[in-house]
Scaffold this active site. Structure first.
Site, PDB file in Angstrom:
ATOM      1  N   HIS A  26       0.812  -1.106   0.091  1.00 39.14           N
ATOM      2  CA  HIS A  26       0.280   0.100  -0.034  1.00 39.14           C
ATOM      3  C   HIS A  26       0.820   1.225   0.201  1.00 39.14           C
ATOM      4  O   HIS A  26       1.873   1.128   0.326  1.00 39.14           O
ATOM      5  CB  HIS A  26      -0.716   0.067   1.209  1.00 39.14           C
ATOM      6  CG  HIS A  26      -0.280   0.212   2.522  1.00 39.14           C
ATOM      7  ND1 HIS A  26      -0.075   1.571   3.076  1.00 39.14           N
ATOM      8  CD2 HIS A  26       0.277  -0.756   3.435  1.00 39.14           C
ATOM      9  CE1 HIS A  26       0.557   1.428   4.298  1.00 39.14           C
ATOM     10  NE2 HIS A  26       0.563   0.174   4.407  1.00 39.14           N
ATOM     11  N   CYS A  27       0.240   2.369  -0.425  1.00 39.76           N
ATOM     12  CA  CYS A  27       0.915   3.640  -0.359  1.00 39.76           C
ATOM     13  C   CYS A  27       0.076   4.489   0.523  1.00 39.76           C
ATOM     14  O   CYS A  27      -0.502   4.018   1.568  1.00 39.76           O
ATOM     15  CB  CYS A  27       1.317   4.422  -1.751  1.00 39.76           C
ATOM     16  SG  CYS A  27      -0.425   4.505  -2.574  1.00 39.76           S
ATOM     17  N   MET A  28      -0.044   5.725   0.393  1.00 43.43           N
ATOM     18  CA  MET A  28      -0.772   6.670   1.461  1.00 43.43           C
ATOM     19  C   MET A  28      -2.180   6.587   1.332  1.00 43.43           C
ATOM     20  O   MET A  28      -2.838   6.822   2.036  1.00 43.43           O
ATOM     21  CB  MET A  28      -0.315   8.097   1.190  1.00 43.43           C
ATOM     22  CG  MET A  28       1.273   8.397   1.579  1.00 43.43           C
ATOM     23  SD  MET A  28       1.566  10.040   1.199  1.00 43.43           S
ATOM     24  CE  MET A  28       0.807  10.929   2.291  1.00 43.43           C
TER      25      MET A  28
END
Length: 451
Positions: A26-28
């Site tokens: 995942h990213c932000m």
């Protein structure tokens, strides 16, 4: 956490079950899932899950759920599948490879930008934290704080740490991304920025530490991965641990000094000087074009490909002049979303906007992008127009940022040369014009029927 776990269960079901999951990351704002068989994924069903703001179909499926929520949903998915974050499932990797090869619309340029994104995305939390700490420290210095104060010195040391060692981290991630041994990529980063290079003459000229910047690091680390794999084919297993890294490091490091750094230096100078010249000559028009066309890049997840350009600007001139301009893209969306909120009577749409606006003001625009403006269509265009007006203003005012990783109001502490109010004025302009364009030309109530 109960809501996030329910979301994860529904997501898993529509992805074809845990047997179809190869990797979770995942990213932000996005859960990034690699699948063995993309045909098993119910994309329409994913989009209809309560809390899912959008789905980007790519070789890695990106499910937008928003900041804060993304960590919990990814953790729940890991628990349900038995995978660790970033771990590749030990099932048939060939199936995943085949699925990725068959993915449509994969140009080499897009693949390259996604690779660059994968190199920098894991660094973003550190860049954000360090950048804000640096911004606070510099703000205090500009306000008259004594530079010899211990607390201020400590803040600058903490905030500057990642930037001092960024070449090592980028080299490590680059080698890892291209299938090499990460520590060999880190050695490439150490070499490029090693201050001792200034004491060495090659062909009668002193070497320049940092020449080519992060471009040189990425090229050298990529070469480390390529050469390592080639050498390993010819080295007997018994001496592989000694011979392969030794040959790889010697060959690549020498080649880096002779060829990679000069080439990357030319590339870096060309890109940074070219962009700066475009801004200097094009002024308001250049700023409007950059800000107005940035949302489509975010839409397909390619905006992280600009990260090394920002970092090279910071490395060369101490600040990046394009980040404040590009940040107007999110501000235009905020204005557009407020206009829709004022006009619409659709409760679901109003609830989405209420949930996404706070983080939108802080520069995280993806919840608004995938939950509001993009599904509605025309507001996406009017948001871009509002961003263009703000971008033109930022270009004329020549605002610049001392760090990266944040946008919107969060970027204010990182604005260079005390131009905090000018940057905020540009944000306000984008809010206002995003609102005006959307209120009068971008939204009609019937658009909200199928949201």
């Amino acid at each position: 956490m109960k809501r996030e776990r329910q979301m994860a269960m529904e997501i898993l079901e529509r992805l074809g079950g845990k047997e179809n999951i190869a990797r979770i990351a995942h990213c932000m704002t996005r859960v990034r899932v690699s699948l063995y068989d993309h045909q098993k994924a119910d994309i329409a069903g994913l989009k209809n899950i309560d809390g899912v703001m959008g789905v980007i179909e790519d070789e890695t499926l990106q499910i937008v759920v928003g900041p804060g929520v993304v960590n919990k949903v990814a953790a729940a998915l890991c628990e349900l599948t038995g995978l660790e974050l970033g771990e590749v499932s030990k099932e048939d990797i060939a199936a995943q490879t085949k699925a990725e090869i068959q993915k449509r619309n994969q140009t080499p340029f897009k693949r390259l930008l996604r690779k660059i994104g994968s190199i920098f995305i894991p660094l973003i939390p550190g860049l954000v934290a360090s950048g804000i700490i640096n911004g606070i420290a510099n703000f205090a210095k500009n306000a008259g704080a004594d530079p010899t104060e211990t607390w201020l010195q400590l803040l600058l040391i903490i905030g500057g740490g990642i930037f001092a060692s960024l070449g090592i981290l980028v080299g490590y991630n680059t080698a890892k991304e291209f299938g090499g041994t990460p520590v060999l990529g880190a050695i490439a980063g150490i070499l490029v920025f090693n201050p001792a290079l200034a004491d060495v003459k090659l062909f009668g000229e002193a070497l320049t530490p940092g020449r080519g910047g992060l471009f040189a690091v990425m090229l050298a680390a990529w070469l480390m991965a390529v050469i390592e794999k080639r050498v390993r084919k010819f080295v007997p297993n018994a001496v592989d641990i000694i011979v392969t890294p030794l040959v790889t490091v010697l060959v690549v490091c020498l080649f880096t000094l002779v060829a990679v750094q000069p080439f990357a230096g030319w590339l870096s100078l060309g890109i940074t000087s070219g962009i700066k010249a475009v801004l200097d000559i094009g002024g308001a028009v250049a700023g409007a074009v950059l800000a107005g066309t940035f949302l489509p890049l975010v839409m397909v997840g390619l905006h992280h490909g600009l990260t090394p350009i920002h970092m090279e600007f910071i490395n060369k001139i101490g600040s990046t002049p394009i980040l404040p301009i590009l940040a107007m893209a999110g501000a235009g969306q905020v204005g557009a979303a407020i206009a829709i909120f004022v006009k619409t009577k659709n409760k679901r749409l109003r609830n989405i906007i209420k949930g996404a606006l706070p983080v939108g003001f802080l520069g995280i625009g993806e919840p608004l992008l995938y939950g509001v403006t993009l599904p509605l269509g025309r507001p996406f265009l009017t948001a871009c127009l509002g961003a263009a007006v703000g971008g033109a203003f930022q270009a004329v005012m020549k605002t610049a940022a001392l760090g990266i990783g944040v946008s919107g109001l969060s970027l204010i502490p990182l604005i260079a040369d005390n131009k905090y109010m000018l940057y905020f004025a540009g944000l306000f302009i984008s809010y206002v014009f995003g609102f005006i364009f959307t209120y009068f030309f971008g939204f009609k109530e019937e658009m909200a029927e199928n949201i």
